[in-house]
Write an enzyme that holds these catalytic residues in place. Structure first.
Site, short mmCIF file in Angstrom:
data_model
loop_
_atom_site.label_atom_id
_atom_site.label_comp_id
_atom_site.label_asym_id
_atom_site.label_seq_id
_atom_site.Cartn_x
_atom_site.Cartn_y
_atom_site.Cartn_z
N GLY A 152 46.96 29.03 62.90
CA GLY A 152 46.64 29.54 61.77
C GLY A 152 47.69 29.90 60.97
O GLY A 152 47.58 30.26 59.59
N VAL B 266 42.15 33.31 56.88
CA VAL B 266 42.73 32.20 55.90
C VAL B 266 42.12 30.93 56.32
O VAL B 266 41.75 29.91 55.62
CB VAL B 266 44.08 32.16 55.63
CG1 VAL B 266 44.52 30.95 54.80
CG2 VAL B 266 44.63 33.65 55.05
N LYS C 172 30.75 37.97 58.26
CA LYS C 172 31.48 38.80 59.00
C LYS C 172 30.98 39.77 59.82
O LYS C 172 30.18 40.64 59.28
CB LYS C 172 32.58 39.76 57.96
CG LYS C 172 33.69 40.48 58.62
CD LYS C 172 34.71 39.71 59.26
CE LYS C 172 35.80 40.57 59.89
NZ LYS C 172 36.88 39.77 60.62
N LYS D 168 43.41 33.99 60.97
CA LYS D 168 41.90 33.66 61.08
C LYS D 168 40.88 33.70 59.94
O LYS D 168 40.20 32.82 59.58
CB LYS D 168 41.11 34.69 62.31
CG LYS D 168 39.85 34.43 62.45
CD LYS D 168 39.24 35.46 63.71
CE LYS D 168 39.23 36.79 63.06
NZ LYS D 168 40.50 37.61 63.26
N GLU E 38 32.79 34.78 61.43
CA GLU E 38 34.10 35.17 61.60
C GLU E 38 33.97 36.57 62.44
O GLU E 38 33.30 37.73 62.22
CB GLU E 38 34.90 35.69 60.31
CG GLU E 38 36.43 36.03 60.81
CD GLU E 38 37.19 36.06 59.47
OE1 GLU E 38 38.14 36.90 59.65
OE2 GLU E 38 36.70 35.85 58.22
N GLY E 39 34.77 36.58 63.43
CA GLY E 39 34.87 37.56 64.37
C GLY E 39 35.99 38.67 63.96
O GLY E 39 36.54 38.37 62.86
N ALA E 40 36.39 39.67 64.87
CA ALA E 40 37.52 40.56 64.58
C ALA E 40 38.37 40.61 65.83
O ALA E 40 37.82 40.93 66.84
CB ALA E 40 36.63 42.13 64.55
N GLU F 49 45.97 39.35 63.26
CA GLU F 49 46.87 38.82 62.44
C GLU F 49 47.59 37.64 62.70
O GLU F 49 48.71 37.56 62.69
CB GLU F 49 47.95 39.97 62.19
CG GLU F 49 47.65 41.21 61.84
CD GLU F 49 46.92 41.46 60.50
OE1 GLU F 49 47.34 40.73 59.68
OE2 GLU F 49 45.92 42.25 60.40
N THR G 62 36.73 46.03 59.91
CA THR G 62 37.29 47.29 60.38
C THR G 62 38.47 47.55 59.75
O THR G 62 38.93 46.51 59.03
CB THR G 62 37.64 47.46 61.90
OG1 THR G 62 38.77 46.39 61.97
CG2 THR G 62 36.51 46.99 62.76
#
Length: 242
Positions: A170, A17, A37, A15, A109-111, A12, A41
Site C-alpha cells: 500500500g 488509496v 464502503k 487501503k 472496501e472493508g474497515a 492506515e 468509522t
C-alpha cells in the site's frame, strides 16, 4: 471478477488509496466501477469518507456507504457506542450484488483488517466475501512486521475457502530499508499468492488527474495495470546473500 473485496492487514496502510488505484485502472480500461464502503468509522455526517476519497482520486465511480459511525473504532464497537444499527455481512453482500448488476466491477472496501467485527455477533468482512463468493485483495505495508499479519490474513482466507487474489503493497517508501526490500521477495511467499502491485508512498496527495493517469503503472495486469512484478523485484529486492 464482478466483485472484488479489498482488505488490509491493519489500519492506515494505504487501503483506500489502493482501492482508488484499482478503480482508476479499471476505469482507464473502459470498465464501469462502483465502490462500496461497508462501514465508515471516525467520520461525521457531511465529512468526506473513504468512498468519496476514492471517487475524488479515481474519477467517475458510483459510491455507496452502508453505515457511518462517528468514533474511529472497529465498526461493531462504534455502532454499539453510538446506539446505531450495526452492519451485517448479508447486507454487505446484498448491496454488492445489487451494484454488480449495473457495473462491470464492484470494489468492496472493508474497515481495517479482515476480521474486524461489524457487529456484536462477530460478523466480519470475511463473512461478506464468503457470501459473495468473491476474491479478496490484501493490502499490506512494506516494512517490518508485515510478514506475520499478511500470512495470518492469507491463512484465514484459505481456512474459509475464500480466494486470495494477491497482495498489493500500500505504500512503497522512496528510500526503502533492508526489511522493505527483503519483503518484496517474502510477501508473496508467506501469502502463497502473487504480488500484484506497489503504490509509491504519498500518492494520495497527487492531483487527481495525475493519480488517474499514473495508477495503472502501480498495478499488475490482473488489476488492469502495467506494473511488472519481476522488474520491480529485480530493481528493489536485495541481492542474494552469500
Amino acid at each position: 471478477m464482478p466483485v472484488l473485496v479489498i482488505t488490509g492487514t491493519g489500519t492506515e496502510i494505504g487501503k483506500t488509496v489502493t482501492t482508488a488505484a484499482v478503480a482508476a485502472a479499471a476505469l482507464a480500461a473502459g470498465r464501469s466501477v462502483a465502490v462500496l464502503k461497508a462501514a465508515q468509522t471516525g467520520v461525521r455526517p457531511g465529512e468526506r469518507g473513504d468512498a468519496e476519497e476514492v471517487a475524488r482520486l479515481a474519477g467517475a465511480v458510483t459510491t455507496a456507504e452502508l453505515a457511518r459511525y462517528p468514533e474511529p473504532l472497529a465498526p461493531g464497537t462504534a455502532a454499539h457506542r453510538a446506539g446505531l444499527a450495526p452492519v451485517r455481512p448479508y447486507r454487505v453482500a446484498e448491496a454488492a450484488q445489487k451494484l454488480a448488476a449495473e457495473h462491470d466491477l464492484v470494489l468492496v472496501e472493508g474497515a481495517g483488517g479482515l476480521l474486524v467485527r461489524f457487529d456484536r455477533a462477530g460478523g466480519t468482512l470475511a463473512d461478506a466475501a464468503r457470501l459473495l463468493g468473491a476474491p479478496v485483495l490484501v493490502v499490506a505495508p512494506a516494512g517490518l512486521g508485515t510478514l506475520n499479519t499478511t500470512e495470518l490474513t492469507a491463512r484465514e482466507l484459505r481456512s474459509r475457502e475464500i480466494e486470495l487474489l494477491g497482495v498489493v503493497i500500500g505504500s512503497w517508501p522512496a528510500d526503502p530499508g533492508l526489511a522493505d526490500r527483503c519483503n518484496v521477495l517474502d510477501l508473496p511467499e508467506v501469502a502463497n499468492a502473487p504480488l500484484l502491485g506497489a503504490l509509491p508512498a504519498a500518492v494520495g496527495a497527487l492531483a487527481p488527474a495525475v493519480f488517474r493517469s499514473t495508477a495503472p503503472t502501480w498495478l499488475a495486469p490482473r488489476l488492469h495495470g502495467s506494473w511488472d512484478a519481476e522488474a520491480f523485484r529485480a530493481r528493489e529486492a536485495p541481492p542474494a546473500f552469500g
